[in-house]
Structure formats: C-alpha cells, structure tokens
Design a protein around this motif. Sequence first.
Motif, mmCIF file in Angstrom:
data_model
loop_
_atom_site.group_PDB
_atom_site.id
_atom_site.type_symbol
_atom_site.label_atom_id
_atom_site.label_comp_id
_atom_site.label_asym_id
_atom_site.label_seq_id
_atom_site.Cartn_x
_atom_site.Cartn_y
_atom_site.Cartn_z
ATOM 1 N N ILE A 44 0.951 -1.373 0.024
ATOM 2 C CA ILE A 44 -0.019 -0.081 -0.048
ATOM 3 C C ILE A 44 0.709 1.211 0.148
ATOM 4 C CG2 ILE A 44 -1.587 1.237 1.348
ATOM 5 C CD1 ILE A 44 -2.892 -1.256 2.267
ATOM 6 N N ALA A 45 1.771 1.399 0.760
ATOM 7 C CA ALA A 45 2.924 2.354 0.932
ATOM 8 C C ALA A 45 3.572 2.533 -0.353
ATOM 9 C CB ALA A 45 3.773 2.253 2.272
ATOM 10 N N ILE A 46 3.977 1.619 -1.074
ATOM 11 C CA ILE A 46 4.718 1.748 -2.441
ATOM 12 C C ILE A 46 3.781 2.368 -3.549
ATOM 13 C CG2 ILE A 46 5.719 0.452 -4.020
ATOM 14 C CD1 ILE A 46 7.150 -1.465 -1.732
ATOM 15 N N LYS A 47 2.689 1.515 -3.499
ATOM 16 C CA LYS A 47 1.643 2.128 -4.501
ATOM 17 C C LYS A 47 1.159 3.377 -4.289
ATOM 18 C CE LYS A 47 0.391 -2.470 -6.226
ATOM 19 N NZ LYS A 47 -0.587 -3.515 -6.449
ATOM 20 N N ASN A 48 1.037 3.975 -3.098
ATOM 21 C CA ASN A 48 0.461 5.256 -2.901
ATOM 22 C C ASN A 48 1.452 6.213 -3.139
ATOM 23 O OD1 ASN A 48 0.148 7.485 -0.168
ATOM 24 N ND2 ASN A 48 -1.482 7.113 -1.595
ATOM 25 N N SER A 49 2.887 5.944 -2.799
ATOM 26 C CA SER A 49 4.085 6.688 -3.235
ATOM 27 C C SER A 49 4.217 6.708 -4.690
ATOM 28 C CB SER A 49 5.275 6.256 -2.394
ATOM 29 O OG SER A 49 5.645 5.038 -3.210
ATOM 30 N N ILE A 50 3.741 5.970 -5.548
ATOM 31 C CA ILE A 50 4.111 6.093 -6.819
ATOM 32 C C ILE A 50 2.883 6.490 -7.779
ATOM 33 C CG2 ILE A 50 6.176 4.546 -6.839
ATOM 34 C CD1 ILE A 50 4.467 2.353 -7.984
ATOM 35 N N GLY A 51 1.815 6.673 -6.993
ATOM 36 C CA GLY A 51 0.560 7.141 -7.612
ATOM 37 C C GLY A 51 -0.290 6.191 -8.234
ATOM 38 N N LYS A 52 -0.153 4.850 -7.858
ATOM 39 C CA LYS A 52 -0.859 3.952 -8.392
ATOM 40 C C LYS A 52 -2.080 3.467 -7.354
ATOM 41 C CE LYS A 52 1.843 0.852 -11.450
ATOM 42 N NZ LYS A 52 2.255 -0.317 -11.505
ATOM 43 N N LEU A 53 -2.023 4.320 -6.152
ATOM 44 C CA LEU A 53 -3.298 4.030 -5.240
ATOM 45 C C LEU A 53 -3.541 5.314 -4.638
ATOM 46 C CD1 LEU A 53 -5.084 1.891 -3.697
ATOM 47 C CD2 LEU A 53 -3.041 1.731 -2.207
ATOM 48 N N ASP A 54 -4.669 5.791 -4.554
ATOM 49 C CA ASP A 54 -5.172 6.893 -3.828
ATOM 50 C C ASP A 54 -5.646 6.467 -2.477
ATOM 51 O OD1 ASP A 54 -6.027 9.734 -3.471
ATOM 52 O OD2 ASP A 54 -7.797 9.246 -4.373
ATOM 53 N N LEU A 55 -5.049 7.051 -1.515
ATOM 54 C CA LEU A 55 -5.457 6.429 -0.118
ATOM 55 C C LEU A 55 -5.743 7.466 0.565
ATOM 56 C CD1 LEU A 55 -5.185 3.727 1.398
ATOM 57 C CD2 LEU A 55 -2.751 4.341 1.685
ATOM 58 N N GLU A 56 -6.772 7.465 1.376
ATOM 59 C CA GLU A 56 -6.963 8.248 2.498
ATOM 60 C C GLU A 56 -6.637 8.185 3.778
ATOM 61 O OE1 GLU A 56 -10.468 5.397 1.934
ATOM 62 O OE2 GLU A 56 -9.129 6.267 0.708
ATOM 63 N N PHE A 57 -5.942 6.946 4.075
ATOM 64 C CA PHE A 57 -5.466 6.614 5.278
ATOM 65 C C PHE A 57 -3.925 6.873 5.182
ATOM 66 C CE2 PHE A 57 -9.126 3.981 4.527
ATOM 67 C CZ PHE A 57 -10.007 4.230 5.755
ATOM 68 N N SER A 58 -3.330 7.047 6.376
ATOM 69 C CA SER A 58 -1.658 6.728 6.300
ATOM 70 C C SER A 58 -1.419 5.250 6.768
ATOM 71 C CB SER A 58 -1.020 7.600 7.224
ATOM 72 O OG SER A 58 -1.591 7.339 8.503
#
Length: 125
Positions: free
Chosen positions: A43-57
């Motif tokens: 989740i952290a990786i995909k969020n950091s590269i823009g593949k996942l829009d995440l509302e949670f840390s």
Amino acid sequence: MYLLDTHALLWYLRDSPELSKKALKIISTEDEIFVSVASLWEIAIKNSIGKLDLEFSIEEIENLCNEKDITILQINGKQLDKIKLLPKIHSDPFDRLIIAQAQTEELTILTTDSKIPKYPVKTLW
C-alpha cells in the motif's frame, strides 16, 4: 483463520461494495483475521508512486487494524524460504509472500485474485 489480501483489507476499511458479503461476514465475525505486513508495504509503495489513492496513512491503517482486531502478520524466515518453493504462477512479490504466509501458517486467503487459487492454498471470496 483468515489472511486478507491487500485489496480485501482496503475494501473492508473503505466499506466498499466490492467486498463480498461472504468476506465481510468472515472479517466481522471470525476471531482470527490477519493481514500481512507485506500488504502495508505494498500500500505504501503503490501510494507513493501514484498507483493508489489513499485516504489513510499507513499508521492509520495499522491503528484501524488494531481497533478491528485484525492482527498484522509479520514476516519470518520459514515464510521466506517457502517463497523459493512456489511455482512461478504469480509474478507479484507481495502476492507470493501472502501465499507463502498462508501456506506456512495454515490460513485461508480472502481474495479475488484469480492466480492465487492456482497454488495449493485455501481461498474464499
């Protein structure tokens, strides 16, 4: 005992209609629900590269798991050794680790991933 695939965890935390009623019932009623620390890493990786829009840390996800009695399964050497023995059906390293964890810990994976059931592992959706 059940292990959530990454998408199952996210759909559960987001109250998504994509989570099956069967999976929701299992997560809500069973005593031993796990999620791999590898899922948090994914989740952290995909969020950091823009593949996942995440509302949670990630910390918030960890706290939500604790509140909802979802145990974060750490990675151990036995699980990592198991990865070497897995056939090359799935190329995703996170899914391969989740499969190895399910096999070594005798867990059923809650997933929609069509490749995971090709391994000798129990799955439900």
